[in-house]
Design a protein around this motif. Structure first.
Motif, short mmCIF file in Angstrom:
data_model
loop_
_atom_site.label_atom_id
_atom_site.label_comp_id
_atom_site.label_asym_id
_atom_site.label_seq_id
_atom_site.Cartn_x
_atom_site.Cartn_y
_atom_site.Cartn_z
N VAL A 74 -4.14 44.91 22.89
CA VAL A 74 -3.62 44.07 23.98
C VAL A 74 -2.36 44.70 24.56
O VAL A 74 -2.15 44.69 25.78
CB VAL A 74 -3.34 42.64 23.48
N LEU A 75 -1.52 45.27 23.71
CA LEU A 75 -0.27 45.85 24.17
C LEU A 75 -0.46 47.18 24.89
O LEU A 75 0.37 47.56 25.73
CB LEU A 75 0.69 46.02 22.99
N TYR A 76 -1.54 47.90 24.56
CA TYR A 76 -1.87 49.13 25.28
C TYR A 76 -2.72 48.85 26.52
O TYR A 76 -2.86 49.72 27.38
CB TYR A 76 -2.64 50.09 24.37
N ASP A 77 -3.26 47.67 26.63
CA ASP A 77 -4.24 47.31 27.66
C ASP A 77 -3.67 47.43 29.07
O ASP A 77 -2.62 46.87 29.37
CB ASP A 77 -4.70 45.87 27.41
N PRO A 78 -4.35 48.15 29.99
CA PRO A 78 -3.89 48.20 31.38
C PRO A 78 -4.05 46.85 32.05
O PRO A 78 -5.11 46.21 31.94
CB PRO A 78 -4.81 49.25 32.02
N GLN A 79 -3.01 46.42 32.73
CA GLN A 79 -3.04 45.13 33.42
C GLN A 79 -3.20 45.35 34.92
O GLN A 79 -2.55 46.21 35.49
CB GLN A 79 -1.74 44.35 33.16
N THR A 80 -4.06 44.57 35.53
CA THR A 80 -4.17 44.55 36.98
C THR A 80 -3.37 43.36 37.49
O THR A 80 -3.59 42.23 37.03
CB THR A 80 -5.63 44.44 37.43
N SER A 81 -2.43 43.60 38.39
CA SER A 81 -1.58 42.54 38.95
C SER A 81 -0.91 41.74 37.84
O SER A 81 -0.97 40.52 37.80
CB SER A 81 -2.42 41.61 39.85
N GLY A 82 -0.25 42.48 36.93
CA GLY A 82 0.43 41.84 35.81
C GLY A 82 1.77 41.24 36.22
O GLY A 82 2.18 41.28 37.38
N GLY A 83 2.47 40.71 35.23
CA GLY A 83 3.72 40.01 35.48
C GLY A 83 4.92 40.94 35.55
O GLY A 83 4.81 42.16 35.40
N LEU A 84 6.08 40.35 35.79
CA LEU A 84 7.34 41.09 35.77
C LEU A 84 7.89 41.10 34.35
O LEU A 84 7.73 40.13 33.60
CB LEU A 84 8.36 40.45 36.71
N LEU A 85 8.53 42.20 33.99
CA LEU A 85 9.23 42.33 32.72
C LEU A 85 10.71 42.52 33.03
O LEU A 85 11.11 43.54 33.60
CB LEU A 85 8.69 43.51 31.92
N PHE A 86 11.51 41.50 32.70
CA PHE A 86 12.94 41.52 32.97
C PHE A 86 13.72 41.94 31.73
O PHE A 86 13.37 41.57 30.60
CB PHE A 86 13.44 40.12 33.34
N ALA A 87 14.82 42.66 31.94
CA ALA A 87 15.83 42.88 30.90
C ALA A 87 17.10 42.21 31.39
O ALA A 87 17.66 42.60 32.43
CB ALA A 87 16.07 44.37 30.67
N VAL A 88 17.54 41.17 30.68
CA VAL A 88 18.70 40.39 31.11
C VAL A 88 19.64 40.17 29.93
O VAL A 88 19.22 40.23 28.77
CB VAL A 88 18.28 39.01 31.68
N PRO A 89 20.94 39.92 30.20
CA PRO A 89 21.87 39.64 29.10
C PRO A 89 21.38 38.47 28.26
O PRO A 89 20.81 37.49 28.77
CB PRO A 89 23.17 39.30 29.83
N GLY A 90 21.62 38.57 26.95
CA GLY A 90 21.13 37.55 26.04
C GLY A 90 21.61 36.15 26.35
O GLY A 90 20.87 35.17 26.15
N GLU A 91 22.83 36.03 26.90
CA GLU A 91 23.39 34.70 27.13
C GLU A 91 22.72 33.95 28.27
O GLU A 91 22.89 32.73 28.40
CB GLU A 91 24.89 34.79 27.39
N VAL A 92 21.94 34.65 29.12
CA VAL A 92 21.27 33.95 30.21
C VAL A 92 19.75 33.91 30.03
O VAL A 92 19.04 33.30 30.84
CB VAL A 92 21.59 34.59 31.59
N ALA A 93 19.25 34.54 28.97
CA ALA A 93 17.81 34.70 28.80
C ALA A 93 17.08 33.37 28.68
O ALA A 93 16.05 33.15 29.32
CB ALA A 93 17.52 35.58 27.59
N GLU A 94 17.59 32.47 27.86
CA GLU A 94 16.91 31.20 27.65
C GLU A 94 16.90 30.36 28.92
O GLU A 94 15.89 29.70 29.24
CB GLU A 94 17.58 30.43 26.51
#
Length: 345
Positions: free
Chosen positions: A292-312
């Protein structure tokens, strides 16, 4: 409609992309030419789109994407292909302005099929707030469709894919398993109702996720497409950082892991594994989840990297908007292993 009406290639959607290793080998040998200081993001950055600065407050975002069908309905295929192409603008933090159709179509095929494809694409461009301004077509033996898209972004607020910092949390906005379930569907082995959920995800614009994300200090962003979750995560680490992924927190389509355990896989997924396995270490993770983690996605989602204090808080806002967003990991200082994927202990 039947398969005779749309000529399916051996791989459709983002599974049709060339492997990442092949692209690296070719791109690193292209002549670079004189550096243009206004070209803020180019092909050498492995980012989602090109960005060219016009002035202090405006930059143009350019991208294109097209591929062969992965579903039988031409109208749905048009919507998926357009949604996927528009996504790169959102992954850079930009707004869609114009789009041009890219069409490959057999002259012997019913033109009503092409009309349905273009209708689906046009509707998604309109939903994105953009204007469909033309396009280009060629006669081909197989159907292919996509868009060239232009957007705008503030040069000071570009989301590049390699700006993550140690301590950041990683948030994924769509479920994984698209390629596996499409492969299972082609041999009539997909779980009941699975393709309806997959199609709904593939035709959901990343516009809402991007607009919500712009209200937070996003350090890096990418959309998860043909190189799979791990491939795009590898690009995000940029050889400078490592990360830990929590496998039990990943949003995954029901049935995708089970289908992978039955070896209902794609050739593109195996190319991703071959290219990436040197960067990844799995602990207590099933073979199905690895796939699943290697699986190619068509029109997949966004992957954000954000500071921990705002993540939740960001996760909460994305969930309130109806997106299956989850905090799936964290960025760390560079370790011996670039990507550690932890399962249940």
């Amino acid at each position: 409609m039947s398969e005779k009406e749309i000529v399916f290639c051996k791989s459709g959607g983002c599974t049709a992309k060339l492997g990442a290793g092949v692209l690296e080998h070719i791109l690193e040998r292209l002549p670079k030419g004189k550096k243009d200081e206004n070209l803020l993001v180019g092909y050498d950055s492995k980012d989602d789109a090109a960005v060219y600065r016009l002035n202090e407050h405006q930059a143009v975002v350019q991208t294109l994407d097209f591929f062969p069908p992965m579903v039988e309905d031409p109208y749905i295929f048009g919507k998926i292909a357009a949604t996927n192409a528009l996504s790169d603008i959102y992954a850079m933090g930009g707004e869609v302005k114009t789009a041009l159709n890219i069409v490959c179509f057999p002259e012997s095929m019913d033109l009503n099929i092409l009309g349905k494809i273009l209708q689906g694409g046009a509707e998604k461009v309109q939903e994105a707030g953009g204007s469909l301004a033309g396009g280009h077509s060629i006669a081909d033996s197989d159907v292919k469709y996509g868009l060239s898209v232009t957007g705008v972004v503030d040069p000071e607020k570009i989301w590049e894919n390699n700006g993550a910092k140690p301590g950041d949390c990683l948030i994924l906005t769509k479920r994984l398993g698209v390629g596996i379930l499409c492969a299972a569907n082609r041999v009539s082995q997909a779980p009941e109702g699975a393709m309806e959920q997959v199609i709904d995800s593939m035709t959901t614009l990343n516009r809402k996720a991007s607009e919500i994300g712009r209200k937070y200090p996003v350090h890096a962003c990418t959309d998860v497409t043909g190189f799979g979750f791990l491939g795009h995560l590898h690009e995000m680490m940029d050889g400078r950082h490592s990360c830990k992924i929590y496998a039990d927190r990943l949003p995954v389509f029901a049935g995708a892991e089970a289908c992978a355990e039955e070896f209902l896989l794609t050739a593109a997924g195996q190319k991703n594994r071959n290219h990436l396995e040197q960067y990844v270490w799995f602990e207590n993770v099933s073979f199905g989840m690895e796939e699943v983690l290697y699986d190619p996605q068509t029109s997949g989602g966004l992957l954000f990297a954000v500071p921990g204090e705002v993540a939740e808080e960001l996760r909460g806002k994305l969930r309130e908007a109806g997106l299956p967003a989850e905090i799936v990991g964290k960025v760390m200082e560079r370790q011996e292993v670039e990507i550690l994927v932890e399962g249940r202990k």
